[in-house]
Design a protein around this motif. Structure first.
Motif, PDB file in Angstrom:
ATOM      1  N   LEU A   6      21.293  24.547  69.593  1.00  0.00           N
ATOM      2  CA  LEU A   6      20.895  23.212  70.337  1.00  0.00           C
ATOM      3  C   LEU A   6      19.534  23.211  70.186  1.00  0.00           C
ATOM      4  CD1 LEU A   6      23.027  22.582  73.483  1.00  0.00           C
ATOM      5  CD2 LEU A   6      23.569  21.510  71.193  1.00  0.00           C
ATOM      6  N   THR A   7      18.599  22.250  70.007  1.00  0.00           N
ATOM      7  CA  THR A   7      17.148  22.298  70.213  1.00  0.00           C
ATOM      8  C   THR A   7      17.094  22.395  71.658  1.00  0.00           C
ATOM      9  OG1 THR A   7      17.206  19.625  70.652  1.00  0.00           O
ATOM     10  CG2 THR A   7      17.088  20.456  68.417  1.00  0.00           C
ATOM     11  N   LYS A  23      27.194  28.206  68.068  1.00  0.00           N
ATOM     12  CA  LYS A  23      26.446  28.948  68.311  1.00  0.00           C
ATOM     13  C   LYS A  23      26.279  29.117  70.186  1.00  0.00           C
ATOM     14  CE  LYS A  23      24.677  30.092  64.567  1.00  0.00           C
ATOM     15  NZ  LYS A  23      25.089  31.215  63.619  1.00  0.00           N
ATOM     16  N   GLU A  24      26.901  28.133  70.713  1.00  0.00           N
ATOM     17  CA  GLU A  24      26.930  28.097  72.123  1.00  0.00           C
ATOM     18  C   GLU A  24      28.054  27.376  72.571  1.00  0.00           C
ATOM     19  OE1 GLU A  24      22.469  27.062  73.397  1.00  0.00           O
ATOM     20  OE2 GLU A  24      22.796  26.461  71.371  1.00  0.00           O
ATOM     21  N   ALA A  56      17.898  21.506  77.413  1.00  0.00           N
ATOM     22  CA  ALA A  56      17.368  21.337  78.640  1.00  0.00           C
ATOM     23  C   ALA A  56      17.989  20.101  79.212  1.00  0.00           C
ATOM     24  CB  ALA A  56      15.737  21.161  78.462  1.00  0.00           C
ATOM     25  N   ALA A  57      18.352  19.005  78.350  1.00  0.00           N
ATOM     26  CA  ALA A  57      18.782  17.735  78.976  1.00  0.00           C
ATOM     27  C   ALA A  57      20.145  17.948  79.363  1.00  0.00           C
ATOM     28  CB  ALA A  57      18.779  16.400  77.760  1.00  0.00           C
ATOM     29  N   VAL A  78      29.422  23.659  71.901  1.00  0.00           N
ATOM     30  CA  VAL A  78      28.275  22.561  71.867  1.00  0.00           C
ATOM     31  C   VAL A  78      27.389  22.929  70.644  1.00  0.00           C
ATOM     32  CG1 VAL A  78      28.198  21.614  74.196  1.00  0.00           C
ATOM     33  CG2 VAL A  78      26.720  23.850  73.446  1.00  0.00           C
ATOM     34  N   GLY A  79      27.119  21.579  69.962  1.00  0.00           N
ATOM     35  CA  GLY A  79      26.346  22.097  68.553  1.00  0.00           C
ATOM     36  C   GLY A  79      26.300  20.785  67.579  1.00  0.00           C
ATOM     37  N   TYR A  80      25.917  20.711  66.807  1.00  0.00           N
ATOM     38  CA  TYR A  80      25.849  19.388  65.791  1.00  0.00           C
ATOM     39  C   TYR A  80      26.658  19.627  64.684  1.00  0.00           C
ATOM     40  CZ  TYR A  80      21.293  19.778  68.175  1.00  0.00           C
ATOM     41  OH  TYR A  80      20.462  19.849  69.309  1.00  0.00           O
ATOM     42  N   PRO A  81      27.794  18.456  64.632  1.00  0.00           N
ATOM     43  CA  PRO A  81      28.760  18.436  63.915  1.00  0.00           C
ATOM     44  C   PRO A  81      28.282  18.565  62.604  1.00  0.00           C
ATOM     45  CG  PRO A  81      28.924  16.560  65.543  1.00  0.00           C
ATOM     46  CD  PRO A  81      27.448  17.168  65.558  1.00  0.00           C
TER      47      PRO A  81
END
Length: 271
Positions: free
Chosen positions: A22-23, A66-67, A28-29, A131-134
């Motif tokens: 995640l960025t 990764k998370e 943070a959001a 959680v991550g980007y598909p």
């Protein structure tokens, strides 16, 4: 956050990610949202974002994550409903950031997650989510899993929603002010896509029931977690629609089919 009804229709379980963390902005959001979020059932749910490598977290059905987002809750009255409600709102918020999620239970290396979350004796961690980007393309395993549970289909409106009693199915075209919120409930995800919720509209009250087909586990009643997920969809869209009211536990005594049990009610204009 984008319109809840739009996000709910776009929401899908993601099991294949593109290997990016995640960025900082998105992390943070998501952390700020989950730490500030409350549920209407007065049951605290504690969230934490966890680095998979640092804590040795994994699931055989997940690729490229990764998370993980994990949460724990005390075993108190209505904890499954509160947990499902809270976790689904977190997933919808993640989607608004472009972050994919999927609720996992049986496929987690559970001991590692429970250690990372310091789950206490009277606490439980019902699910966690990568959680991550598909990724642009699903893995073969993910495609087969979605096909196996018919993940893109839902039961007909009339088999889930009723007017006055369980003997009177409610057609969507007759649902009036409830049409949008009930359609959001219909599209809620659930364990094995079982869709355990049944809803009776009775005047200004909306009564939610559990059509029980699965046995409880040491983690609680997984179908009640599904009820909580559906309630999150209901609540997000009813706020979007400007519908006022509040949840309450007040069994109306409506005769229900076998193995169908009262869960919770929403009463319009009650708060």
């Amino acid at each position: 956050m984008k319109a809840a009804s739009e996000l709910i229709r776009r929401r899908r379980s993601v099991r294949t990610f593109d290997d990016r963390a995640l960025t900082g902005e998105d992390r943070a959001a998501l952390e700020a949202y989950t730490q500030s979020m409350a549920n209407p059932f007065s049951v605290p749910v504690a969230f934490r974002l966890l680095n998979a490598a640092e804590f040795g977290l994994s699931s055989p059905v997940i690729v490229g994550a990764k998370e993980y987002l994990a949460a724990k809750v005390a075993r108190v009255a209505n904890f499954e409903i509160a947990f499902g409600y809270s976790f689904e709102k977190a997933c919808i918020f993640a989607l608004s950031l472009g972050v994919g999620t999927v609720m996992l239970a049986a496929s987690l290396n559970r001991s590692a997650f429970e250690k990372a979350m310091a789950v206490g004796e009277n606490e439980v961690l019902p699910v966690a989510s990568p959680v991550g980007y598909p990724a642009q393309k699903m893995s073969v395993r993910e495609s087969l899993m979605r096909k196996g549970i018919k993940a893109d289909t839902r039961k007909p409106f009339e088999s889930l929603f009723f007017e006055g009693s369980f003997g009177q199915p409610l057609a969507k075209e007759n649902a009036g002010a409830y049409a949008a919120v009930l359609e959001a409930v219909r599209w809620a995800p659930s364990a094995a896509n079982g869709q355990p919720w049944r809803v009776v509209i009775d005047g200004d009250a909306v009564h939610f029931y559990e059509a029980k087909t699965m046995k409880d586990s040491p983690l609680g009643d997984v179908q009640k977690v599904g009820i909580g997920i559906a309630l999150a969809h209901f609540d997000l869209v009813r706020e979007e629609e400007g519908m006022k009211g509040a949840f309450a536990f007040a069994d109306p005594g409506i005769a229900a089919p076998e193995n169908t049990h009262y869960a919770v009610s929403f009463r319009r204009n009650a708060g």
